[in-house]
Design a protein around this motif. Sequence first.
Motif, PDB file in Angstrom:
ATOM      1  N   ILE B  45       0.848  -1.213   0.000  1.00 64.69           N
ATOM      2  CA  ILE B  45       0.000   0.000   0.000  1.00 64.69           C
ATOM      3  C   ILE B  45       0.879   1.258   0.000  1.00 64.69           C
ATOM      4  CG2 ILE B  45      -1.630   1.348   1.404  1.00 64.69           C
ATOM      5  CD1 ILE B  45      -2.831  -1.396   2.281  1.00 64.69           C
ATOM      6  N   ILE B  46       1.930   1.225   0.827  1.00 62.76           N
ATOM      7  CA  ILE B  46       2.834   2.381   0.902  1.00 62.76           C
ATOM      8  C   ILE B  46       3.541   2.614  -0.439  1.00 62.76           C
ATOM      9  CG2 ILE B  46       4.994   3.206   1.968  1.00 62.76           C
ATOM     10  CD1 ILE B  46       4.025   1.834   4.575  1.00 62.76           C
ATOM     11  N   THR B  47       3.862   1.517  -1.131  1.00 64.82           N
ATOM     12  CA  THR B  47       4.600   1.624  -2.396  1.00 64.82           C
ATOM     13  C   THR B  47       3.701   2.031  -3.570  1.00 64.82           C
ATOM     14  OG1 THR B  47       6.000  -0.157  -1.558  1.00 64.82           O
ATOM     15  CG2 THR B  47       6.284   0.390  -3.859  1.00 64.82           C
ATOM     16  N   MET B  48       2.404   1.797  -3.449  1.00 65.00           N
ATOM     17  CA  MET B  48       1.470   2.061  -4.555  1.00 65.00           C
ATOM     18  C   MET B  48       1.627   3.445  -5.213  1.00 65.00           C
ATOM     19  SD  MET B  48      -0.483  -0.383  -5.538  1.00 65.00           S
ATOM     20  CE  MET B  48      -2.096   0.114  -6.100  1.00 65.00           C
ATOM     21  N   MET B  99       4.715   9.179   0.760  1.00 70.70           N
ATOM     22  CA  MET B  99       5.110   8.203   1.788  1.00 70.70           C
ATOM     23  C   MET B  99       6.249   7.263   1.343  1.00 70.70           C
ATOM     24  SD  MET B  99       2.545   6.071   4.208  1.00 70.70           S
ATOM     25  CE  MET B  99       1.749   7.467   4.938  1.00 70.70           C
ATOM     26  N   PRO B 100       6.215   6.696   0.137  1.00 71.08           N
ATOM     27  CA  PRO B 100       7.312   5.768  -0.216  1.00 71.08           C
ATOM     28  C   PRO B 100       8.676   6.441  -0.261  1.00 71.08           C
ATOM     29  CG  PRO B 100       5.872   6.165  -2.114  1.00 71.08           C
ATOM     30  CD  PRO B 100       5.182   6.744  -0.919  1.00 71.08           C
ATOM     31  N   PHE B 101       8.702   7.730  -0.508  1.00 73.43           N
ATOM     32  CA  PHE B 101       9.992   8.434  -0.578  1.00 73.43           C
ATOM     33  C   PHE B 101      10.611   8.603   0.805  1.00 73.43           C
ATOM     34  CE2 PHE B 101       7.813   9.372  -4.439  1.00 73.43           C
ATOM     35  CZ  PHE B 101       8.808   9.323  -5.394  1.00 73.43           C
ATOM     36  N   ILE B 148      14.457  12.675   3.768  1.00 73.48           N
ATOM     37  CA  ILE B 148      13.868  13.996   4.024  1.00 73.48           C
ATOM     38  C   ILE B 148      13.891  14.842   2.744  1.00 73.48           C
ATOM     39  CG2 ILE B 148      14.280  16.190   5.233  1.00 73.48           C
ATOM     40  CD1 ILE B 148      15.167  14.468   7.663  1.00 73.48           C
ATOM     41  N   VAL B 149      15.033  14.857   2.084  1.00 72.33           N
ATOM     42  CA  VAL B 149      15.167  15.689   0.882  1.00 72.33           C
ATOM     43  C   VAL B 149      14.305  15.167  -0.261  1.00 72.33           C
ATOM     44  CG1 VAL B 149      16.789  16.451  -0.894  1.00 72.33           C
ATOM     45  CG2 VAL B 149      17.429  16.573   1.497  1.00 72.33           C
ATOM     46  N   LEU B 150      14.296  13.851  -0.444  1.00 70.89           N
ATOM     47  CA  LEU B 150      13.462  13.281  -1.513  1.00 70.89           C
ATOM     48  C   LEU B 150      11.989  13.585  -1.276  1.00 70.89           C
ATOM     49  CD1 LEU B 150      14.947   9.732  -2.301  1.00 70.89           C
ATOM     50  CD2 LEU B 150      15.041  11.781  -3.714  1.00 70.89           C
ATOM     51  N   ALA B 153      11.454  17.383  -1.883  1.00 74.59           N
ATOM     52  CA  ALA B 153      11.558  17.708  -3.307  1.00 74.59           C
ATOM     53  C   ALA B 153      10.394  17.115  -4.104  1.00 74.59           C
ATOM     54  CB  ALA B 153      12.891  17.187  -3.857  1.00 74.59           C
ATOM     55  N   HIS B 154      10.001  15.909  -3.742  1.00 75.51           N
ATOM     56  CA  HIS B 154       8.892  15.263  -4.446  1.00 75.51           C
ATOM     57  C   HIS B 154       7.583  16.020  -4.215  1.00 75.51           C
ATOM     58  CE1 HIS B 154       5.816  12.010  -5.017  1.00 75.51           C
ATOM     59  NE2 HIS B 154       6.475  11.963  -6.141  1.00 75.51           N
TER      60      HIS B 154
END
Lengths: 210, 223
Positions: B45-48, B99-101, B148-150, B153-154
């Motif tokens: 679910i988190i990766t979706m 969330m996945p980032f 944190i940065v990803l 930035a995302h």
Amino acid sequence: MISIDIEKKLKVYQGQRLLKIAAEFPTGSIIKIHGPSGAGKTTFLKIIAGFIQPENGKIVADKVTWLDTSAKIILAPQKRKAGFVFQDYALFPNMTVQQHLEYATKDGAWIKRLLAIGKLETLITHKPEHLSGGQQQRLAILRALAIKPKLLLMDEPFSALDADMKTGLINDLRSFFKDQGTTVLIVSHNQQELEDLADRELIIDTNFHE
Amino acid sequence: MDLTPIWLTLKLAGITTVLLLIIGLPVAWWLSKGRSFIKVILEAIITMPLVLPPSVLGFYLLLAFSPEHGVGKWLQQAFNIQFVFSFQGLALASVIYSMPFMMGPIKSALQQLPVSLSQASYSLGKSKWQTFTKVLVPNIKPSLLTAIVLTFAHTLGEFGVVLMIGGNIPGVTRVASIAVYDSVEQMDYSTANAYSLILFSITFILVISVFIFNKYRLKSPLE
């Protein structure tokens, strides 16, 4: 007195094997454990410390039940507080020598004495990555001693030390163990290494009996 | 040029990053320890959001939080909270979408730490929480910074999800990416260029900072 009677299935190349050990060790005794690679020596120490759970077993240390699978008693490693010297040292990369010991104890005088025992006084601001293998191993031993454990579990604790350093350290440890009444279980490949230190012996072989 | 969309974007990215840090650290820690069916489902679910079209995610969030029915109606009636076409909605959508980032690098870094580090700490009588805060987290700093940065930035670059749940309300939900799209639609290329350049510069500075910081740790910032 620590009494141990455990059974643990070990995964091996051919399938599974049973590690079965029943033993009693008087308080203050120093036990040398040896046996072939893969026999389950490290697993045995980790079961005592509470890091690995056996399928069946009972461990009683100084009349306190640490583990009793039939009564579903499993004391957490934090409550057992068995000192543990890991084969890979398990030092914390973020901490200096001093911080390792301060993390374990707030007793400044004791930290000073430990640093002297391990001859690390001049390296207190160094992190593990800036220590040699022998220095790292000594720090791992000092960290385990910092909590003044009643039971000390050591997994190949002297493998990276040179002969002089090993002799000096073993002498210091012997008097420390005597002072504190520490029961010590030491896994070692080198059978001669601990002849002066250990007063008992436990052989773990691939047939798994004492 | 109206800088409100830029400030709104930075505010959204900041809030999303802080919220995800608070949620992500303990969840990633839990996920990093062992495997179970529940963990596999939660990880999926988190990766979706990595593979799902943002508009699909935004569409379902729009339906879920519509004040006309279901959860959205209950939130509106019980707490007077409306997630659709509001900044709160943007923050919620961003937390889910980014969330996945946050989780990925943290979980991966925690899994790579030797289990003996935790065991050594436990043997000293330290609790799981003490071990987590004093031993585990300090030893995943590069990955934590990357996460944190990803995430930040995302979130700066979100478009589809934000547009679906937030719409295009100036000062409320009109973030920089939407302002760029809006300006292009109005053939105002100079404003679109200004917003784009600011977003590009912020993102570039953030990413290059992580690369420089992590260079000294001999670790790829994208690990």
